[in-house]
Write a protein that holds these residues in place. Sequence first.
Motif, PDB file in Angstrom:
ATOM      1  N   PRO A  52     -33.112  -4.230  73.881  1.00 30.66           N
ATOM      2  CA  PRO A  52     -34.552  -4.290  73.582  1.00 30.66           C
ATOM      3  C   PRO A  52     -35.056  -2.882  73.267  1.00 30.66           C
ATOM      4  O   PRO A  52     -34.563  -1.907  73.847  1.00 30.66           O
ATOM      5  CB  PRO A  52     -35.165  -4.804  74.891  1.00 30.66           C
ATOM      6  N   LYS A  88     -42.745  -1.355  71.845  1.00 28.41           N
ATOM      7  CA  LYS A  88     -42.840  -2.348  70.773  1.00 28.41           C
ATOM      8  C   LYS A  88     -42.376  -1.671  69.473  1.00 28.41           C
ATOM      9  O   LYS A  88     -42.759  -0.525  69.196  1.00 28.41           O
ATOM     10  CB  LYS A  88     -44.303  -2.800  70.642  1.00 28.41           C
ATOM     11  N   GLU A  89     -41.538  -2.375  68.734  1.00 28.18           N
ATOM     12  CA  GLU A  89     -40.970  -1.730  67.549  1.00 28.18           C
ATOM     13  C   GLU A  89     -42.065  -1.417  66.519  1.00 28.18           C
ATOM     14  O   GLU A  89     -42.899  -2.255  66.225  1.00 28.18           O
ATOM     15  CB  GLU A  89     -39.926  -2.639  66.920  1.00 28.18           C
ATOM     16  N   ARG A 148     -32.883  -7.023  64.204  1.00 27.63           N
ATOM     17  CA  ARG A 148     -33.483  -7.582  65.419  1.00 27.63           C
ATOM     18  C   ARG A 148     -34.102  -8.960  65.125  1.00 27.63           C
ATOM     19  O   ARG A 148     -33.995  -9.872  65.914  1.00 27.63           O
ATOM     20  CB  ARG A 148     -34.531  -6.617  65.988  1.00 27.63           C
ATOM     21  N   GLY A 188     -31.808 -10.982  67.309  1.00 29.86           N
ATOM     22  CA  GLY A 188     -32.463 -10.860  68.620  1.00 29.86           C
ATOM     23  C   GLY A 188     -31.925  -9.679  69.408  1.00 29.86           C
ATOM     24  O   GLY A 188     -31.485  -8.681  68.820  1.00 29.86           O
ATOM     25  N   ASP A 189     -31.917  -9.812  70.731  1.00 30.16           N
ATOM     26  CA  ASP A 189     -31.552  -8.672  71.579  1.00 30.16           C
ATOM     27  C   ASP A 189     -30.182  -8.811  72.236  1.00 30.16           C
ATOM     28  O   ASP A 189     -29.886  -8.117  73.204  1.00 30.16           O
ATOM     29  CB  ASP A 189     -32.606  -8.478  72.682  1.00 30.16           C
ATOM     30  N   SER A 245     -28.836 -10.833  74.381  1.00 33.12           N
ATOM     31  CA  SER A 245     -29.062 -10.875  75.831  1.00 33.12           C
ATOM     32  C   SER A 245     -27.810 -11.266  76.617  1.00 33.12           C
ATOM     33  O   SER A 245     -27.781 -11.151  77.839  1.00 33.12           O
ATOM     34  CB  SER A 245     -30.206 -11.834  76.153  1.00 33.12           C
TER      35      SER A 245
END
Length: 241
Positions: free
Chosen positions: A169, A173-174, A186, A190-191, A193
């Motif tokens: 992450p 905030k990007e 991203r 996504g990240d 996880s």
Amino acid sequence: MFDVALFNADKTEIRYIDIISRRLSIPVTKDVGQFTWILKFKKGVLALVEVKHPQRKPLCIDLLRLQRRFGSHPISRREPLARALGRKTKSVIDATAGWGRDMMLIWMMGYDVYAVERSKVMAALLMDGLRRYRRYDNSGDRLSFTVCDAQSYLLDHAADCVYLDPMFPPKRKETALAKRSIRVMRQLVGDDSDRDLLFECAWEAARKRVVTKRPNHAQPWGAPDHTFGGKLMSYDVYLKH
Ligand SMILES: C[S@@+](CC[C@H](N)C(=O)[O-])C[C@H]1O[C@@H](n2cnc3c(N)ncnc32)[C@H](O)[C@@H]1O
């Protein structure tokens, strides 16, 4: 709604589009409006286009350009990444190939590289990048690429070193300042996880070491044996004693 489709704009690449579509289960469309992303050929290069923002530069993987940017071939083994991978390492599984940048660097350092990527969009771009690169340079024998989840790949493959560069992450905030290739990745993947599970699989599959790349704001996995740090990111080395 399925988010990405292949758009058949270049008649000369019909056969290849069909192969990617079947291999990666990406639909081929003539109606781009219902998709967020389109993969399409432009001048023989497969590129990723944001349907709602056609003015934004299409993204593609140009391994030849990367090679030129990195300079001489092979690259010095004194680089932090090479120091992390180790002198006695011969083979490296790059379990998170992404844009192929590290894959190419590691390969240019002289290691045998087995790259793996699970995102079908990234895989389509990388397959096309490799296809074009191999036309120019057939010395890529020490470089292979597999499309699958590396957790399953690592169950029945081994190498001296497993290299991991999963998404973390962002610190904040990007912002629009983040590199576009990172922002797009991203959005697409996504990240990551499940990266702790990936680390466990990497540990099982590595004969000598696991090397991870992480942004400096992220925690390492436990206590690394060595860390080669940079301004923004670090390579952590976990040795199998
Ligand atoms: C930060 S990017 C890697 C960038 C890459 N090192 C480069 O130089 O371009 C992370 C990539 O790892 C992939 N990935 C994450 N977990 C994975 C897994 N378990 N199996 C395969 N690919 C994975 C993601 O889909 C994403 O493309």
